[in-house]
Design a protein around this motif. Structure first.
Motif, short mmCIF file in Angstrom:
data_model
loop_
_atom_site.label_atom_id
_atom_site.label_comp_id
_atom_site.label_asym_id
_atom_site.label_seq_id
_atom_site.Cartn_x
_atom_site.Cartn_y
_atom_site.Cartn_z
N GLU A 333 -7.05 10.50 -47.60
CA GLU A 333 -7.33 11.63 -48.48
C GLU A 333 -8.64 11.45 -49.24
O GLU A 333 -9.33 12.43 -49.54
N ILE A 334 -9.01 10.20 -49.53
CA ILE A 334 -10.23 9.94 -50.31
C ILE A 334 -11.48 9.97 -49.44
O ILE A 334 -12.52 10.53 -49.84
N LEU A 335 -11.41 9.38 -48.26
CA LEU A 335 -12.61 9.25 -47.42
C LEU A 335 -13.29 10.59 -47.13
O LEU A 335 -14.53 10.66 -47.19
N PRO A 336 -12.57 11.66 -46.82
CA PRO A 336 -13.26 12.94 -46.54
C PRO A 336 -14.00 13.51 -47.74
O PRO A 336 -14.86 14.38 -47.58
N THR A 337 -13.69 13.04 -48.96
CA THR A 337 -14.37 13.56 -50.15
C THR A 337 -15.67 12.82 -50.45
O THR A 337 -16.43 13.26 -51.32
N LEU A 338 -15.95 11.73 -49.75
CA LEU A 338 -17.15 10.94 -50.01
C LEU A 338 -18.34 11.50 -49.23
O LEU A 338 -18.19 12.17 -48.21
N GLU A 339 -19.53 11.21 -49.73
CA GLU A 339 -20.77 11.71 -49.11
C GLU A 339 -20.96 11.08 -47.72
O GLU A 339 -20.84 9.87 -47.56
N ARG A 340 -21.28 11.91 -46.76
CA ARG A 340 -21.50 11.43 -45.40
C ARG A 340 -22.81 10.65 -45.33
O ARG A 340 -23.75 10.90 -46.07
N ALA A 341 -22.87 9.69 -44.39
CA ALA A 341 -24.07 8.88 -44.15
C ALA A 341 -24.61 8.26 -45.44
O ALA A 341 -25.81 8.28 -45.70
N SER A 342 -23.74 7.69 -46.26
CA SER A 342 -24.16 7.16 -47.55
C SER A 342 -23.90 5.66 -47.72
O SER A 342 -24.33 5.08 -48.72
N PHE A 343 -23.23 5.02 -46.76
CA PHE A 343 -22.90 3.60 -46.90
C PHE A 343 -23.61 2.76 -45.83
O PHE A 343 -23.79 3.20 -44.69
N ASP A 344 -24.00 1.56 -46.24
CA ASP A 344 -24.66 0.63 -45.33
C ASP A 344 -23.67 -0.31 -44.64
O ASP A 344 -23.99 -0.91 -43.61
N ARG A 345 -22.48 -0.46 -45.21
CA ARG A 345 -21.51 -1.40 -44.67
C ARG A 345 -20.11 -0.97 -45.08
O ARG A 345 -19.88 -0.55 -46.22
N ILE A 346 -19.17 -1.09 -44.13
CA ILE A 346 -17.76 -0.82 -44.42
C ILE A 346 -16.94 -2.03 -44.03
O ILE A 346 -17.09 -2.57 -42.93
N ILE A 347 -16.08 -2.45 -44.93
CA ILE A 347 -15.14 -3.55 -44.67
C ILE A 347 -13.74 -2.95 -44.69
O ILE A 347 -13.33 -2.33 -45.67
N ALA A 348 -13.00 -3.14 -43.59
CA ALA A 348 -11.69 -2.50 -43.46
C ALA A 348 -10.64 -3.51 -43.02
O ALA A 348 -10.25 -3.55 -41.85
N PRO A 349 -10.13 -4.34 -43.95
CA PRO A 349 -9.06 -5.30 -43.61
C PRO A 349 -7.69 -4.63 -43.62
O PRO A 349 -6.85 -4.90 -44.46
N ARG A 350 -7.48 -3.74 -42.68
CA ARG A 350 -6.26 -2.92 -42.70
C ARG A 350 -5.02 -3.78 -42.49
O ARG A 350 -5.04 -4.78 -41.76
N PRO A 351 -3.92 -3.42 -43.14
CA PRO A 351 -2.67 -4.19 -43.01
C PRO A 351 -1.98 -3.92 -41.69
O PRO A 351 -2.21 -2.88 -41.05
N LYS A 352 -1.15 -4.84 -41.28
CA LYS A 352 -0.40 -4.68 -40.03
C LYS A 352 0.74 -3.69 -40.24
O LYS A 352 1.49 -3.78 -41.21
N GLU A 353 0.87 -2.73 -39.32
CA GLU A 353 1.89 -1.70 -39.43
C GLU A 353 3.11 -2.04 -38.58
O GLU A 353 3.60 -1.21 -37.80
N GLY A 354 3.57 -3.26 -38.69
CA GLY A 354 4.79 -3.66 -37.99
C GLY A 354 4.69 -3.46 -36.50
O GLY A 354 3.72 -3.87 -35.84
#
Length: 450
Positions: A333-354
């Motif tokens: 829900e939050i990501l679509p509200t952020l400015e496009r092409a505005s970040f230099d790096r994304i870190i995504a340590p997503r949790p395991k979904e069983g």
């Protein structure tokens, strides 16, 4: 038959006969009541009216081909496991059970400075980051010289010793185990043990997921944890935190260059974000976390940054706490509200979904998060994407590569893989892996310019 496999191995003097069997889950009716006499796996939607052998319709042939592929894939997977097991047995010295576990990769836990290995022989596996390593009530230790059922290892989070399972014995024995562990390290004030797997939506033990064995009563069980000079706040009952990921978090912070805008998704208690703002000249770090308790832990840690005199911001400028922002809510829900092409790096340590994750998972392997994140990246930016893989998928992790490549292609993005490696263990022969990749171009713009 196909579900029973025997292999004889020889190592040193003794000989071993190993029998492995199991249900492949292929029980199903021979025919449907609506299509009597049509044969095995008949599907009327696939009927081939235009030809084929007489007496054999296309639906039956197609479904039989699918079944053959399914069975062959599962059997190949099982035989690979047997081959690895046999290889370990051949090098076995009589009585050296722990050597077999280590050589065959059964004990996949990654050692680091926050895990304490005790000098106690054990006949079972060690602790796994995500608590997916089997029944918690199974025996985990043997009695050492103290006469107590001392666990083979435990983790240290702040001033808390965390056991993966409850020690054997009555409450008095468990208390003595906790006190014995605390006596090994005077910095530990309490000892707790997990009572269930990390099965909540936030991958946390939950309110009743920890039992305190020794030390002054503490409720809730909250502590501050130091990692390479940076402090975070951890609620051990309501959040997920793995101290074994410390070397990986240090590696991530070392990748960040001056002036970068960094987005950390699935931030948890925020140690990745804290390490980056404390150790680098990043312009801004935005952390997103759904768990309200974890987000509050991160805010408290951010306030502590201001009082941490050991942290000196390189090159001056804004302090570490001023460059860190926290947003609490669902990432989708939050990501679509952020400015496009505005970040230099994304870190995504997503949790395991069983059961949704891994080589046999039924989920989308995180594709919906990739679809939401990637449009936020600038050209030449980098992503640290975490996935889950079985040992037979290492080191290439082809399934993870194909997942990311397919999403990039659908979004019209070109990408290149920089690095991929396992960074932790989540269960027997199941690992957390990190894939670093770079966005190198836009397929649409490149086609127009060409």
């Amino acid at each position: 038959d196909g579900n029973n496999k025997n292999q004889q191995c020889k190592g040193g003097g003794p000989r071993y006969l190993v029998a492995i069997w199991g249900d492949e889950g292929l029980d199903m009716p021979l025919s449907l009541p609506t299509s009597p006499g049509k044969g095995l796996f008949y599907n009327p939607d696939d009927d081939d009216d235009g030809g084929g052998d007489e007496g054999c319709d296309g639906g039956t042939a197609n479904m039989a081909q699918w079944l053959s592929q399914l069975v062959n894939e599962r059997h190949a997977r099982n035989w690979n496991k047997i081959d690895r097991f046999a290889k370990a047995l051949r090098g076995l010295e009589e009585g050296d059970v722990d050597a077999v576990e280590q050589n065959s990769g059964i004990n996949g836990a990654i050692h680091d400075i926050n895990r304490v290995e005790l000098d106690v022989q054990s006949d079972t596996n060690g602790y796994h980051d995500d608590g997916m390593g089997g029944a918690l009530n199974s025996p985990r230790s043997k009695k050492g010289s103290s006469g107590l059922p001392i666990p083979r290892s435990y983790d240290v989070v702040g001033d808390v010793a965390v056991l993966n399972s409850i020690p054997e014995g009555d409450e008095e024995t468990q208390r003595k185990v906790g006190e014995w562990i605390m006596s090994r390290n005077k910095a530990m004030k309490i000892c707790v043990a997990r009572t269930n797997p990390l099965s909540t939506s936030h991958r946390s033990p939950g309110a009743g997921g920890l039992i305190q064995l020794a030390g002054p009563p503490r409720d809730p069980i909250i502590t501050s944890h130091h990692e390479y000079g940076v402090k975070c706040v951890v609620d051990l009952q309501q959040t997920f935190f793995s101290p074994r990921m410390a070397p990986e978090r240090l590696r991530l912070s070392q990748q960040v260059a001056r002036g970068e805008r960094v987005l950390v998704v699935f931030a948890g208690v925020g140690m990745e974000a804290l390490q980056i703002v404390a150790r680098t000249e990043a312009k801004e770090v935005l952390a997103i976390e759904r768990n309200e308790v974890a987000a509050e832990c991160l805010r408290r840690a951010r306030r502590m940054l201001e009082r941490n005199k050991t942290i000196v911001v390189p090159g001056g400028g804004k302090g570490a706490e001023e460059r860190l922002s926290v947003m609490q809510g669902d990432a989708l829900e939050i990501l679509p509200t952020l400015e496009r092409a505005s970040f230099d790096r994304i870190i995504a340590p997503r949790p395991k979904e069983g059961a949704l994750d891994g080589d046999m998972g039924t989920g989308d392997a995180g594709k919906e998060f990739l679809v939401a994140m990637l449009p936020l990246l600038k050209l030449k930016s980098e992503v640290h994407w975490y996935d889950f893989a079985a040992d037979h998928e290492l080191p290439d992790c082809q399934r993870t590569r194909e997942t990311v490549q397919s999403v990039c292609q659908n979004l019209g993005l070109e990408m290149e893989v920089i690095h991929i490696a396992k960074v932790g263990s989540v269960a027997k022969r199941q690992f957390r892996v990190c894939m670093d990749f770079r966005i190198t171009g836009n397929l649409v713009s490149d086609a127009i310019s060409g």
